[in-house]
Scaffold this active site. Structure first.
Site, PDB file in Angstrom:
ATOM      1  N   GLU A  96       0.831  -1.209   0.000  1.00 15.95           N
ATOM      2  CA  GLU A  96       0.000   0.000   0.000  1.00 15.95           C
ATOM      3  C   GLU A  96       0.862   1.254   0.000  1.00 15.95           C
ATOM      4  O   GLU A  96       0.348   2.364   0.065  1.00 15.95           O
ATOM      5  CB  GLU A  96      -0.918   0.011   1.240  1.00 15.95           C
ATOM      6  CG  GLU A  96      -1.927  -1.131   1.246  1.00 15.95           C
ATOM      7  CD  GLU A  96      -2.938  -1.061   2.391  1.00 15.95           C
ATOM      8  OE1 GLU A  96      -2.788  -0.200   3.293  1.00 15.95           O
ATOM      9  OE2 GLU A  96      -3.878  -1.875   2.382  1.00 15.95           O
ATOM     10  N   ALA A 209      -8.594   0.543  16.585  1.00  8.17           N
ATOM     11  CA  ALA A 209      -9.934   0.843  17.097  1.00  8.17           C
ATOM     12  C   ALA A 209     -10.873  -0.356  16.992  1.00  8.17           C
ATOM     13  O   ALA A 209     -11.832  -0.453  17.751  1.00  8.17           O
ATOM     14  CB  ALA A 209     -10.531   2.047  16.371  1.00  8.17           C
ATOM     15  N   THR A 266      -8.553   6.137  16.490  1.00 12.20           N
ATOM     16  CA  THR A 266      -7.150   5.994  16.098  1.00 12.20           C
ATOM     17  C   THR A 266      -6.858   6.789  14.825  1.00 12.20           C
ATOM     18  O   THR A 266      -7.696   6.902  13.939  1.00 12.20           O
ATOM     19  CB  THR A 266      -6.788   4.520  15.894  1.00 12.20           C
ATOM     20  OG1 THR A 266      -7.770   3.915  15.065  1.00 12.20           O
ATOM     21  CG2 THR A 266      -6.728   3.803  17.227  1.00 12.20           C
ATOM     22  N   ASN A 286     -12.691   5.687  13.668  1.00 12.91           N
ATOM     23  CA  ASN A 286     -13.983   5.280  14.221  1.00 12.91           C
ATOM     24  C   ASN A 286     -13.896   4.975  15.719  1.00 12.91           C
ATOM     25  O   ASN A 286     -12.813   4.907  16.294  1.00 12.91           O
ATOM     26  CB  ASN A 286     -14.488   4.028  13.496  1.00 12.91           C
ATOM     27  CG  ASN A 286     -13.525   2.856  13.587  1.00 12.91           C
ATOM     28  OD1 ASN A 286     -12.555   2.793  12.843  1.00 12.91           O
ATOM     29  ND2 ASN A 286     -13.762   1.946  14.515  1.00 12.91           N
ATOM     30  N   ASP A 333     -18.308   2.681  11.467  1.00  9.77           N
ATOM     31  CA  ASP A 333     -16.877   2.603  11.128  1.00  9.77           C
ATOM     32  C   ASP A 333     -16.517   3.625  10.052  1.00  9.77           C
ATOM     33  O   ASP A 333     -15.692   3.365   9.188  1.00  9.77           O
ATOM     34  CB  ASP A 333     -16.500   1.170  10.684  1.00  9.77           C
ATOM     35  CG  ASP A 333     -15.005   0.982  10.493  1.00  9.77           C
ATOM     36  OD1 ASP A 333     -14.225   1.793  11.030  1.00  9.77           O
ATOM     37  OD2 ASP A 333     -14.615   0.026   9.799  1.00  9.77           O
ATOM     38  N   TRP A 420      -8.134   4.536   2.223  1.00  4.58           N
ATOM     39  CA  TRP A 420      -6.812   5.158   2.399  1.00  4.58           C
ATOM     40  C   TRP A 420      -6.147   5.522   1.076  1.00  4.58           C
ATOM     41  O   TRP A 420      -5.162   6.266   1.076  1.00  4.58           O
ATOM     42  CB  TRP A 420      -5.875   4.202   3.165  1.00  4.58           C
ATOM     43  CG  TRP A 420      -5.696   2.907   2.436  1.00  4.58           C
ATOM     44  CD1 TRP A 420      -6.450   1.780   2.607  1.00  4.58           C
ATOM     45  CD2 TRP A 420      -4.787   2.625   1.383  1.00  4.58           C
ATOM     46  NE1 TRP A 420      -6.052   0.813   1.710  1.00  4.58           N
ATOM     47  CE2 TRP A 420      -5.025   1.308   0.954  1.00  4.58           C
ATOM     48  CE3 TRP A 420      -3.777   3.375   0.744  1.00  4.58           C
ATOM     49  CZ2 TRP A 420      -4.304   0.705  -0.087  1.00  4.58           C
ATOM     50  CZ3 TRP A 420      -3.057   2.771  -0.282  1.00  4.58           C
ATOM     51  CH2 TRP A 420      -3.323   1.455  -0.686  1.00  4.58           C
ATOM     52  N   MET A 670       1.232 -16.821  11.646  1.00  4.41           N
ATOM     53  CA  MET A 670      -0.004 -17.355  12.238  1.00  4.41           C
ATOM     54  C   MET A 670       0.128 -17.335  13.759  1.00  4.41           C
ATOM     55  O   MET A 670       0.828 -18.161  14.351  1.00  4.41           O
ATOM     56  CB  MET A 670      -0.234 -18.786  11.723  1.00  4.41           C
ATOM     57  CG  MET A 670      -1.334 -19.553  12.458  1.00  4.41           C
ATOM     58  SD  MET A 670      -2.985 -18.822  12.298  1.00  4.41           S
ATOM     59  CE  MET A 670      -3.852 -19.665  13.631  1.00  4.41           C
TER      60      MET A 670
HETATM   61 CA    CA Z   1     -12.063   0.956  11.420  1.00  2.00          CA
END
Ligand code: CA
Length: 700
Positions: A96, A209, A266, A286, A333, A420, A670
Site C-alpha cells: 500500500e 480501534a 485511532t 472510528n 466505522d 486510504w 499465524m
Molecule cells: Ca475501522
C-alpha cells in the site's frame, strides 16, 4: 502567522556525537550518514514542490497534492512508456506504500514493515531493513500486515512497524540509528501508516480501534527519538484527569464508561503538517466499538468527539486549535482518517486556504484550514446512512441507519466509499482524482457485547456471518475526477473490479492509477480518456509516484494485492494475488517480467477425517467468523495472500491444534490463540474448515 526558529541543529549536535559513540562506536560512519541525503532539511521539504526530481514526502509535498511538475512523460509521449525495471519484494503480501525517492535512491516499504533501498535508475537493491516484527502481533492487525511508507529527513529514513515502533534508519547504510516503542507493548495497537516530518519532529499515529484502544498521535525529536508531545483524540477516564482542556470538552459528548474499551479514534493514516500555519491536521478514526449505543450504554449518546473528525493541533506543542466532525456519533466505522490534502481555492470570490477530504462516509469536504469553518460537503457516492447535508455541516441522518434494528444494509459499508487510497490534485485542471466504490454492509449489533482485550471489539453480531449474508455482492467501483469548488463529479471511469488504487497527477496532463486486476493506466487529466495501459499479474492498490534521475523521468508503483477486503474475502477484495513488486517505467523502457505464476489447481476433497455433526459445523462457523475470518476469509475462501484453509494438507490437519493453540506457525505469521480458544473450539473450527473444503472440492 506564527514564526519560529527552524534551526535545531546546534542544540542537537551533542546528541549526534552521543549517537555516534553509543550506536556504532565509529564516528566516521556517522559522518557518512549525514552525507546520504543529509541536506534534506526543513527548508528543502518546505520547497519540495520545486524539487521535481525527488519524491521527498508521503504526498510529495507538505500539501500532499501528489501532483508532479514533470512533463517528459505527457499526453503526447505516454504511449512510449515501458517497463524500465522491476524489483521483487519476496512475497505475495499486500503493498500500500508510497515510495520516496531521494537523489536517485528509492525507499519503499513492504509487508511486515520491511524497508527497501533501491537504485531508482536500475532497480538494484542497495540494502533492506527488516525490523523483525513480532509475527504473533498480526492478531491485532484489522487490515493486513501492510505498510504505507516512510519519511525522510536529514539523512535518515523513518518507518513505523506493525508492532508499534518508530525506527530511524541511516539512509546511507540501512542501519538502525534509534528505535522507540510508541504504543504500549503487547496491547492491540498496530501501525501501518507513514510517519510525517514537522519541523524537526517525526509524527506517528496508530491503529487498533477495531480491538478497543484509545487513539493518539505522537511527535518525536527526529534526531534523538525523544517524545516531544502526544495528542489523544478521545477523552480517557475522567477520574484520571484530562490531558488537555479539549479532552475535557470532548468528554461532555460521551456517556457511560466509554474509556474501558478505549473509545477508539485511532489516527492510522492522514497526519498532515502545514508549516505556513504551524498546524498538524489529524484524520481521526472510528469508535471502539463501532456502535454508538454500545459505547454510550443506558440511553446516553452524543457526538463522541473527536471520533471521525479532522483535528487541527499546533505543530510546535500539540495544542488543540479546531476540529470538524464528519460523522457525529459514528455508528458505521466511518473513519475520517482518509487522505487530507491542503490547497488554495477560490470560493465565492475569495481565496481560501483549505483542507480537503473524501472520508469513508461518502461526502467530499472542503474546510477552511485556518479556522475549521465548514465550506462544503457534497456526496460523491451512493449513500444510505444520510439523506443530505445541513448548511451547518452536520449530515442529515437516516434514522434506520442509526437504530440498526434487526440488522440493516447500510451504504457505504465499513470499507467506506473511499478509503486510504491517496487522491491527487491538479491545480491546472482544478480536479481531485480518487477511487470510489459503491457497496453496502449488514450492520447487526451484538447487544450482549462486552469488552475483551484479547480480541476484536467492534460489537458486530457474527452469528451466521457468511459472505452472502454480510455484504452487497453487487459492489462497483470507479475512478472519478472531482471539482472541489463546484462540488461535482466532472468525469468517471468505471473499473472492472470495485477497489482500485491511489492516484498520481502530473503536469503532463496525466493521471496514473493502478487497479485490482494489475492494470496500471494513464488517463488524460482533463477528460479521463485512457492513453496508456500496462498489465502486471498482481493487483495494484498503492499510488504511483514519479521522479527523475539523470534527466530521465520515471513513474513507479508498488504492485501487491492485499488489505482487509482481500483477507476477508469481501466482494470488494476481488483482484489478483501474485508476487509483490516495485514496477518502474520510463519512455522506451523495455524490461521484461518473470513468467506469471500458474493458477491454483482445483480444490481437492480432504482425506483427513474428523468426526463432526452438522451442529458442530455450524458452531465452528460461528467461532471461525470472529477469530479466523479477518485473515483467512469469509466462508474459508481466500485468494492466496494467506493460506486458503480449504487447501490444508493432511499434515496441516494433523497439527491443526498445535498451529492454532501452540503457535507452531507463528514464525510464518499465524499467531497462537490459546488464550481465546480451547481444544474443543479448535475441533469445531476444523470441522467447519473441512466441511467447506468438501463443499468446494472440484470447483474453486
Ligand atoms: Ca475501522
Amino acid at each position: 502567522m506564527r514564526t519560529k526558529s527552524r534551526f535545531h541543529l546546534p542544540a542537537l549536535l551533542p546528541f549526534l556525537f552521543l549517537l555516534a559513540a553509543c550506536g556504532s562506536g565509529d564516528q566516521s560512519r556517522n559522518l557518512e550518514m549525514v552525507a546520504g541525503g543529509g541536506g534534506i532539511d526543513d527548508a528543502v521539504l518546505a520547497n519540495a514542490d520545486a524539487d521535481d526530481a525527488n519524491w521527498l514526502t508521503y504526498g510529495r509535498t507538505y500539501k500532499e497534492q501528489r501532483h508532479s511538475p514533470l512533463t517528459e512523460i505527457n499526453e503526447e509521449t505516454v504511449a512510449r512508456l515501458g517497463l524500465a525495471w522491476s524489483y521483487d519484494v519476496g512475497n505475495v503480501r499486500g503493498l500500500e506504500g508510497t515510495p520516496l525517492v531521494v537523489d536517485g535512491v528509492m525507499y519503499a516499504t513492504s509487508a511486515w514493515s520491511v524497508l527497501h533501498a533501491i537504485d531508482a535508475r536500475t532497480g538494484e537493491q542497495l540494502w533492506t531493513h527488516d525490523p523483525r516484527v513480532d509475527r504473533g502481533h498480526a492478531r491485532y492487525a484489522c487490515c493486513d500486515v501492510v505498510n504505507r511508507g516512510a519519511a525522510f529527513y536529514r539523512g535518515k529514513v523513518y518507518t513505523a512497524t506493525l508492532d508499534g515502533r518508530i525506527v530511524a534508519v541511516a539512509a546511507e547504510s540501512g542501519e538502525t540509528v534509534w528505535e522507540t516503542q510508541t504504543t504500549p507493548k503487547g496491547e492491540a495497537y498496530t501501525i501501518t501508516g507513514a510517519p510525517r516530518i514537522a519541523d524537526g519532529r517525526v509524527l506517528i499515529g496508530n491503529g487498533g480501534a477495531e480491538f478497543g484502544v484509545r487513539g493518539y498521535v505522537s511527535a518525536y525529536d527526529a534526531q534523538t527519538g525523544e517524545l516531544d508531545w502526544r495528542v489523544y483524540t478521545v477523552p480517557g477516564n475522567p477520574a484520571d484527569g484530562f490531558e488537555a482542556e479539549a479532552l475535557e470538552a470532548a468528554a461532555e459528548t460521551w456517556s457511560g464508561e466509554w474509556w474501558k474499551a478505549g473509545g477508539g479514534g485511532t489516527a492510522w493514516d492522514a497526519i498532515v503538517y502545514d508549516p505556513e500555519l504551524d498546524m498538524v491536521y489529524i484524520g481521526v478514526g472510528n469508535g471502539s466499538p463501532w456502535y454508538a449505543r454500545l459505547r454510550n450504554p443506558g440511553g446516553g449518546g452524543g457526538d463522541n468527539l473527536y471520533l471521525s473528525s479532522i483535528l487541527a493541533v499546533r505543530a510546535s506543542d500539540g495544542e488543540y486549535v479546531w476540529h470538524y466532525q464528519t460523522t457525529p456519533g459514528d455508528n458505521w466505522d466511518y473513519t475520517a482518517t482518509q487522505p487530507l490534502m491542503l490547497a488554495e481555492l477560490e470560493i465565492n470570490g475569495r481565496e481560501r486556504r483549505v483542507i480537503m477530504q473524501a472520508p469513508k462516509n461518502g461526502f467530499f469536504y472542503v474546510i477552511d484550514r485556518e479556522t475549521g469553518e465548514f465550506l462544503s460537503g457534497t456526496s460523491y457516492a451512493e449513500i444510505s446512512w444520510a439523506t443530505g447535508m445541513g448548511d451547518d455541516g452536520r449530515p442529515i441522518e437516516n434514522p434506520a441507519a442509526r437504530d440498526l434494528a434487526g440488522g440493516v444494509f447500510v451504504q457505504p459499508g465499513p470499507n467506506g466509499a473511499h478509503n486510504w487510497h491517496p487522491m491527487s490534485y491538479n491545480a491546472n485542471t482544478g480536479l481531485v482524482y480518487f477511487p470510489v466504490y459503491d457497496h453496502s454492509f449488514v450492520h447487526r449489533v451484538n447487544d450482549a457485547w462486552s469488552y475483551d482485550p484479547r480480541t476484536y471489539n467492534i460489537g458486530l453480531d457474527f452469528k451466521n456471518r457468511t459472505a452472502d449474508a454480510g455484504e452487497d455482492v453487487t459492489a462497483t467501483g470507479r475512478l472519478i475526477a472531482w471539482d472541489p469548488v463546484a462540488g461535482r463529479e466532472v468525469w468517471r471511469v468505471e473499473q472492472p473490479l470495485p477497489v482500485s488504487g491511489g492516484t498520481l497527477s502530473t503536469s503532463g496532463n496525466l493521471v496514473f492509477q493502478g487497479r485490482a486486476d494489475g492494470t496500471l493506466s494513464a488517463y488524460r487529466a482533463t477528460d479521463g480518456e485512457v492513453l496508456w495501459e500496462f498489465q502486471h499479474e498482481t493487483g495494484i492498490a498503492a499510488p504511483p509516484i514519479t521522479y527523475s534521475v539523470d534527466g530521465t523521468q520515471y513513474v513507479a508503483v508498488l504492485s501487491g494485492w492485499g488489505g482487509p477486503e482481500v483477507l476477508f474475502n469481501s466482494p470488494l477484495g476481488q483482484g489478483n494475488v501474485a508476487p509483490s513488486r516495485v514496477l518502474a517505467f520510463a519512455l522506451d523502457g523495455s524490461a521484461s517480467l518473470p513468467p506469471p505464476q500458474p493458477p491454483f489447481p482445483p480444490i481437492e476433497a480432504p482425506r483427513f477425517q474428523l468426526a463432526a455433526s452438522a451442529a458442530d459445523v455450524d458452531a465452528g462457523r460461528d467461532l471461525y467468523a470472529p477469530n479466523c475470518m479477518r485473515c483467512h476469509g469469509a466462508d474459508v475462501v481466500n485468494s492466496g495472500a494467506t493460506p486458503d484453509l480449504r487447501r490444508s494438507t493432511t499434515a496441516i490437519h494433523e497439527s491443526f491444534a498445535d498451529i492454532v493453540l501452540g503457535g507452531l506457525r507463528e514464525p510464518l505469521g499465524m499467531p497462537a490463540f490459546d488464550d481465546l480458544l480451547n481444544a474443543e473450539d479448535v475441533r469445531l473450527i476444523q470441522a467447519y474448515v473441512l466441511a467447506r473444503a468438501r463443499e468446494s472440492a472440484g470447483g474453486n
